[in-house]
Design an enzyme around this catalytic site. Structure first.
Site, PDB file in Angstrom:
ATOM      1  CE  LYS A  17      -3.841  -2.183   2.385  1.00 18.90           C
ATOM      2  NZ  LYS A  17      -4.981  -2.225   3.465  1.00 18.90           N
TER       3      LYS A  17
ATOM      4  CE1 TYR B 276      -9.468  -2.866   0.564  1.00 23.08           C
ATOM      5  CE2 TYR B 276      -8.534  -1.123  -0.659  1.00 23.08           C
ATOM      6  CZ  TYR B 276      -8.379  -2.394   0.155  1.00 23.08           C
ATOM      7  OH  TYR B 276      -6.847  -2.834   0.612  1.00 23.08           O
TER       8      TYR B 276
ATOM      9  CG  ASN C  43      -3.650  -2.265   6.857  1.00 25.71           C
ATOM     10  OD1 ASN C  43      -3.455  -2.083   5.777  1.00 25.71           O
ATOM     11  ND2 ASN C  43      -4.752  -2.942   7.001  1.00 25.71           N
TER      12      ASN C  43
ATOM     13  CG  HIS D  94      -5.187  -5.913  -0.372  1.00 27.87           C
ATOM     14  ND1 HIS D  94      -6.475  -6.104   0.066  1.00 27.87           N
ATOM     15  CD2 HIS D  94      -5.266  -7.027  -1.457  1.00 27.87           C
ATOM     16  CE1 HIS D  94      -7.332  -7.066  -0.601  1.00 27.87           C
ATOM     17  NE2 HIS D  94      -6.550  -7.666  -1.518  1.00 27.87           N
TER      18      HIS D  94
ATOM     19  CD  GLU E 162      -8.965  -8.805  -3.628  1.00 28.35           C
ATOM     20  OE1 GLU E 162      -9.465  -8.228  -3.118  1.00 28.35           O
ATOM     21  OE2 GLU E 162      -7.681  -9.108  -3.639  1.00 28.35           O
TER      22      GLU E 162
HETATM   23  P1  ATP Z   1      -7.383  -5.753   3.161  1.00 25.36           P
HETATM   24  O1  ATP Z   1      -8.491  -6.067   2.330  1.00 25.36           O
HETATM   25  O2  ATP Z   1      -6.798  -4.613   2.603  1.00 25.36           O
HETATM   26  O3  ATP Z   1      -6.321  -6.686   2.955  1.00 25.36           O
HETATM   27  P2  ATP Z   1      -8.530  -6.615   5.423  1.00 25.36           P
HETATM   28  O4  ATP Z   1      -8.975  -7.763   4.754  1.00 25.36           O
HETATM   29  O5  ATP Z   1      -7.786  -7.030   6.755  1.00 25.36           O
HETATM   30  O6  ATP Z   1      -7.568  -5.718   4.911  1.00 25.36           O
HETATM   31  P3  ATP Z   1     -11.042  -5.305   5.553  1.00 25.36           P
HETATM   32  O7  ATP Z   1     -12.089  -5.301   6.549  1.00 25.36           O
HETATM   33  O8  ATP Z   1     -11.199  -5.830   4.129  1.00 25.36           O
HETATM   34  O9  ATP Z   1      -9.564  -5.803   6.013  1.00 25.36           O
HETATM   35  O10 ATP Z   1     -10.548  -3.786   5.332  1.00 25.36           O
HETATM   36  C1  ATP Z   1      -9.948  -3.003   4.189  1.00 25.36           C
HETATM   37  C2  ATP Z   1      -9.119  -2.171   4.637  1.00 25.36           C
HETATM   38  O11 ATP Z   1      -9.645  -0.863   4.827  1.00 25.36           O
HETATM   39  C3  ATP Z   1      -7.863  -2.481   5.769  1.00 25.36           C
HETATM   40  O12 ATP Z   1      -7.004  -2.944   5.232  1.00 25.36           O
HETATM   41  C4  ATP Z   1      -7.657  -0.958   6.372  1.00 25.36           C
HETATM   42  O13 ATP Z   1      -6.808  -0.380   5.381  1.00 25.36           O
HETATM   43  C5  ATP Z   1      -8.982  -0.157   6.157  1.00 25.36           C
HETATM   44  N1  ATP Z   1      -9.699  -0.361   7.271  1.00 25.36           N
HETATM   45  C6  ATP Z   1     -10.449  -1.617   7.832  1.00 25.36           C
HETATM   46  N2  ATP Z   1     -11.125  -1.192   8.894  1.00 25.36           N
HETATM   47  C7  ATP Z   1     -10.920   0.033   9.156  1.00 25.36           C
HETATM   48  C8  ATP Z   1     -11.207   1.025  10.217  1.00 25.36           C
HETATM   49  N3  ATP Z   1     -12.272   0.461  11.255  1.00 25.36           N
HETATM   50  N4  ATP Z   1     -10.660   2.257  10.238  1.00 25.36           N
HETATM   51  C9  ATP Z   1      -9.907   2.717   9.115  1.00 25.36           C
HETATM   52  N5  ATP Z   1      -9.592   1.738   8.160  1.00 25.36           N
HETATM   53  C10 ATP Z   1     -10.061   0.623   8.236  1.00 25.36           C
HETATM   54 MG    MG Z   2     -10.259  -7.259   2.848  1.00 26.09          MG
END
Ligand code: ATP
Ligand code: MG
Length: 132
Positions: free
Chosen positions: A10, A50, A113, A116, A127
Site C-alpha cells: 500500500k 474496495y 497497514n 493487502h 482481484e
Molecule cells: P485488506 O482488504 O486491505 O487486505 P483486511 O481484509 O484485513 O484488509 P478489510 O476489513 O477488508 O480488512 O478492510 C480493508 C481495509 O480498510 C483495511 O486493510 C484498512 O486499510 C481499512 N480499514 C478497515 N477497517 C478500518 C477501520 N475501522 N478504520 C480505518 N480503516 C479501516
Molecule cells: Mg479485505
C-alpha cells in the site's frame, strides 16, 4: 493445491521505502511472484477495488489513502496460498496482528497497514482479474 492470490504493498509502505523488505519476506515464505507491477490508483478505481466496503464509515478515507501514492500489485502463487498469505499479513489492525506478521512489523494504523491480501479464493480470482 497451488493457489493464486493478490497481494498489494500500500502507499504508506511504498512511501517509506520498504518495498524490498516486504518482497524479501514474501519470497522467503515460498511465494512465487508470478506478476508484479507498480501503479497509482485513481480515486474511482480505489472505490471499485474496495466496493465491498462502500457505505462503511472508513470507506472515504480508505479510498483516499489507497489513491494517495504508488502501490505495488503482485500476483502470487503458493501451496494453500490464499490462507497462508493472510497469515503472513496478519490482522487488519497492526496492534492486534501477531508478532512478525507484515502488519505487525510494518503497519502504523488500522488504515495505514502496509499491505493487502485477498481474503478468499473467490475474492482472489476477482482481484487478480481486476489488475491483470
Ligand atoms: P485488506 O482488504 O486491505 O487486505 P483486511 O481484509 O484485513 O484488509 P478489510 O476489513 O477488508 O480488512 O478492510 C480493508 C481495509 O480498510 C483495511 O486493510 C484498512 O486499510 C481499512 N480499514 C478497515 N477497517 C478500518 C477501520 N475501522 N478504520 C480505518 N480503516 C479501516
Ligand atoms: Mg479485505
Amino acid at each position: 493445491m497451488v493457489e493464486k492470490t493478490l497481494f498489494i504493498i500500500k502507499p504508506d509502505a511504498t512511501k517509506r521505502g520498504i518495498i524490498g523488505k516486504i518482497l524479501a519476506r514474501i519470497e522467503n515464505e515460498d511465494f512465487k511472484i508470478v506478476e508484479l507491477k507498480s501503479l497509482k490508483l485513481s480515486k474511482k478505481k480505489a472505490e471499485k477495488f474496495y466496493k465491498i466496503h462502500q457505505g462503511k464509515p472508513f470507506y472515504p478515507e480508505l479510498t483516499d489513502f489507497m489513491s494517495s501514492g504508488k502501490i505495488i500489485v503482485c500476483l502470487l502463487a503458493r501451496e494453500k496460498g490464499v490462507k497462508y498469505l493472510r497469515e503472513v499479513v496478519g490482522a487488519t489492525d497492526p496492534e492486534l496482528a501477531k508478532p512478525n506478521t507484515l502488519r505487525n512489523l510494518f503497519g502504523t494504523s488500522i488504515r495505514e497497514n502496509a499491505v493487502h491480501a485477498s481474503d478468499s479464493k473467490k475474492t482472489a480470482d476477482w482481484e487478480i482479474s481486476f489488475f491483470f
